[in-house]
Design a protein around this motif. Structure first.
Motif, PDB file in Angstrom:
ATOM      1  N   SER A 107       4.628  -6.221  -3.546  1.00  0.00           N
ATOM      2  CA  SER A 107       5.036  -7.420  -4.270  1.00  0.00           C
ATOM      3  C   SER A 107       5.820  -8.363  -3.368  1.00  0.00           C
ATOM      4  CB  SER A 107       5.861  -7.031  -5.497  1.00  0.00           C
ATOM      5  OG  SER A 107       6.154  -8.158  -6.285  1.00  0.00           O
ATOM      6  N   TRP A 142      -3.224  -1.274  -3.741  1.00  0.00           N
ATOM      7  CA  TRP A 142      -1.983  -1.690  -4.399  1.00  0.00           C
ATOM      8  C   TRP A 142      -2.020  -1.185  -5.840  1.00  0.00           C
ATOM      9  CZ3 TRP A 142      -0.166  -7.549  -4.370  1.00  0.00           C
ATOM     10  CH2 TRP A 142       1.067  -7.652  -5.035  1.00  0.00           C
ATOM     11  N   TYR A 144       0.363  -0.820  -8.945  1.00  0.00           N
ATOM     12  CA  TYR A 144      -0.549  -1.894  -9.283  1.00  0.00           C
ATOM     13  C   TYR A 144       0.224  -3.195  -9.320  1.00  0.00           C
ATOM     14  CZ  TYR A 144      -3.319   2.056 -10.870  1.00  0.00           C
ATOM     15  OH  TYR A 144      -3.992   3.243 -10.930  1.00  0.00           O
ATOM     16  N   PRO A 145      -0.404  -4.323  -9.083  1.00  0.00           N
ATOM     17  CA  PRO A 145       0.268  -5.610  -9.278  1.00  0.00           C
ATOM     18  C   PRO A 145       0.661  -5.805 -10.751  1.00  0.00           C
ATOM     19  CG  PRO A 145      -1.771  -5.851  -8.006  1.00  0.00           C
ATOM     20  CD  PRO A 145      -1.772  -4.471  -8.559  1.00  0.00           C
ATOM     21  N   ALA A 155       7.542  -4.982  -9.204  1.00  0.00           N
ATOM     22  CA  ALA A 155       6.396  -5.775  -9.633  1.00  0.00           C
ATOM     23  C   ALA A 155       6.877  -7.106 -10.192  1.00  0.00           C
ATOM     24  CB  ALA A 155       5.590  -5.030 -10.689  1.00  0.00           C
ATOM     25  N   ASP A 159       2.304 -11.354  -9.148  1.00  0.00           N
ATOM     26  CA  ASP A 159       1.540 -10.434  -8.308  1.00  0.00           C
ATOM     27  C   ASP A 159       0.038 -10.624  -8.478  1.00  0.00           C
ATOM     28  OD1 ASP A 159       3.840  -9.224  -7.363  1.00  0.00           O
ATOM     29  OD2 ASP A 159       3.710  -7.493  -8.701  1.00  0.00           O
ATOM     30  N   ARG A 160      -0.381 -10.932  -9.691  1.00  0.00           N
ATOM     31  CA  ARG A 160      -1.824 -11.042  -9.958  1.00  0.00           C
ATOM     32  C   ARG A 160      -2.458 -12.084  -9.042  1.00  0.00           C
ATOM     33  NH1 ARG A 160      -5.269 -13.959 -13.652  1.00  0.00           N
ATOM     34  NH2 ARG A 160      -6.991 -12.640 -14.394  1.00  0.00           N
ATOM     35  N   ASN A 162      -0.990 -13.373  -6.357  1.00  0.00           N
ATOM     36  CA  ASN A 162      -0.650 -13.075  -4.962  1.00  0.00           C
ATOM     37  C   ASN A 162      -1.535 -11.992  -4.362  1.00  0.00           C
ATOM     38  OD1 ASN A 162       1.325 -15.017  -4.998  1.00  0.00           O
ATOM     39  ND2 ASN A 162       2.999 -13.593  -5.407  1.00  0.00           N
ATOM     40  N   MET A 163      -2.059 -11.085  -5.179  1.00  0.00           N
ATOM     41  CA  MET A 163      -3.013 -10.098  -4.668  1.00  0.00           C
ATOM     42  C   MET A 163      -4.252 -10.804  -4.109  1.00  0.00           C
ATOM     43  SD  MET A 163      -4.294  -7.089  -4.060  1.00  0.00           S
ATOM     44  CE  MET A 163      -5.856  -6.181  -4.068  1.00  0.00           C
ATOM     45  N   SER A 207      -3.628  -7.284 -14.067  1.00  0.00           N
ATOM     46  CA  SER A 207      -3.099  -7.017 -12.729  1.00  0.00           C
ATOM     47  C   SER A 207      -3.855  -7.762 -11.632  1.00  0.00           C
ATOM     48  CB  SER A 207      -3.165  -5.511 -12.425  1.00  0.00           C
ATOM     49  OG  SER A 207      -2.169  -4.805 -13.125  1.00  0.00           O
ATOM     50  N   TYR A 208      -5.148  -8.006 -11.856  1.00  0.00           N
ATOM     51  CA  TYR A 208      -5.993  -8.541 -10.787  1.00  0.00           C
ATOM     52  C   TYR A 208      -6.871  -9.674 -11.305  1.00  0.00           C
ATOM     53  CZ  TYR A 208      -5.015  -3.826  -8.927  1.00  0.00           C
ATOM     54  OH  TYR A 208      -4.409  -2.672  -8.513  1.00  0.00           O
TER      55      TYR A 208
END
Length: 388
Positions: A107, A142, A144-145, A155, A159-160, A162-163, A207-208
């Motif tokens: 993160s 990762w 998880y984001p 977290a 993060d979502r 930024n991943m 998360s993604y």
């Protein structure tokens, strides 16, 4: 890149016999294996059955103070052994996998353009300069984001996004060194399928940015296992193939918490089939159940335990008549139940692994991978079932 390769193969084999075209398409498929670096003392890298693999993921590098680090005491020797393995098996592609469960630092490392560039710079310097020749790419793991991973890793809601930006920075830098060296470096990521995580019900799309990530990555290692863990409310299967009607997990979670459902979920979120590599577990999950009803399946439990990998289960449990052996027609997976000790164990065997590999083929996925290679038996029966 992989999708383009498959299109190119289809075009180049259009005028050759069907058997040759099938062989060419099969050659483009992924048969991948994760290899934990700390296992090299008991399972030397030279023993890896590289002739049966296309991709090997060395696990794990981690993050400290925003930079890539590797903590294996024998990492240098292991990386040299990887380079030697690649020389003997030129078809093999090796990737350094960064992260894993409990691996923090993502993160912060992905937070800003400057931190992303600094982090990726350090990974390139360590794995593609200092250990040049050992790796053909990077695998981001990762977990998880945003939410769902261990609470201690840290977290953020951003993060979502930024991943995705982190993946783009890896792609940019891997592309740059690839141009200089006349090579094509791979970028992949291991993404989750299990719908019960540390914070309870879990949705990977929170998360993604799944569709966006699929455009950046060469392929996604879809972790179609850990559907039943210590986070679930009852004893359940680690990797059920299809939804099981008697599973008490509520909807819509139950619909997605199986191998076929996970594929459907990712496809509905704009991930092409030929960007997905299906994961299979070479390890079991165990529960101390409160009741012997239903032969231990879907029962409340007092504790979870690790029954070991396939090698352990084959040698110690399957040979013991006190462990009842069962098969579920919907989950298409075996399980064991010890009535005296009220122990339930979910695991995979060559039959169930072969069924999952066939599903990957039937659904047009790019291939299959496993966690992890050293859990197989001496005859490589699980890997053989995957590759077939």
């Amino acid at each position: 890149m992989i999708a383009a390769l498959l299109v190119g193969l289809a075009a180049s084999t259009a005028c050759v016999p069907a058997r040759a075209a099938d062989d060419a398409r099969s050659a483009a498929k992924v048969v991948g294996a994760y290899f934990p670096g700390q296992a090299a003392t008991r399972y030397p890298i030279s023993r890896i059955p590289a002739d049966k693999l296309t991709h090997l993921f060395y696990a794990f590098a981690t993050i400290e103070e925003g930079r890539c680090v590797i903590k294996d005491a024998d990492a240098g020797a292991n990386f040299a052994a990887l380079a030697e393995l690649k020389r003997k098996h030129p078809r093999l592609r090796t990737l350094i996998s960064i992260g894993g469960w409990t691996a923090g630092g993502f993160s912060d490392a992905a937070l800003t353009s400057r931190s992303r560039r600094r982090f990726v710079d350090s990974c390139i310097a360590l794995f593609f300069d200092a250990h040049r020749g050992s790796f053909d790419g990077v695998d981001i793991d990762w977990e998880y984001p945003v939410y769902g991973g261990p609470s201690e890793i840290g977290a953020r809601p951003q993060d979502r996004r930024n991943m995705t930006l982190l993946a783009r920075e890896f792609r940019r830098q891997l592309g740059r060194i690839g141009e200089k060296r006349g090579q094509t470096f791979l970028l992949t990521a291991a993404l989750p399928a299990g719908r019960m995580q540390s914070a309870g019900p879990y949705d990977p799309a929170r998360s993604y940015e799944l569709g966006e990530l699929a455009k950046v990555l060469d392929f996604i290692n879809l972790m179609t296992y850990d559907m039943g863990t210590a986070f679930t409310m009852v004893s359940s299967f680690n990797a059920p193939l299809h939804e099981v009607a008697e599973d008490p997990l509520g909807q819509p979670m139950r619909r997605w918490n199986n191998v076929a459902g996970a594929i459907d979920y990712y496809r509905q979120h704009d991930v092409p089939a030929d960007k997905l590599v299906l994961g299979v577990p070479f390890y079991g999950r165990g529960y101390l159940v409160s009741s012997g009803a239903n032969r231990g399946l879907y029962q409340p439990y007092t504790a979870a335990f690790a029954p070991g990998n396939w090698r352990d289960i084959k040698e110690t449990l399957l040979s013991d008549p006190q462990w009842e052996q069962h098969w579920h027609p919907a989950a298409q997976t075996p399980w064991l139940f010890h009535r005296g000790e009220r122990k339930f164990v979910s695991y995979e065997d060559p039959k169930s692994i072969g069924i999952r590999a066939q599903l990957a083929k039937d659904r047009g996925l790019l291939g299959v991978f496993m966690w992890e290679l050293t859990g197989d038996d001496e005859q490589h029966n699980l890997l053989e079932a995957m590759a077939r």
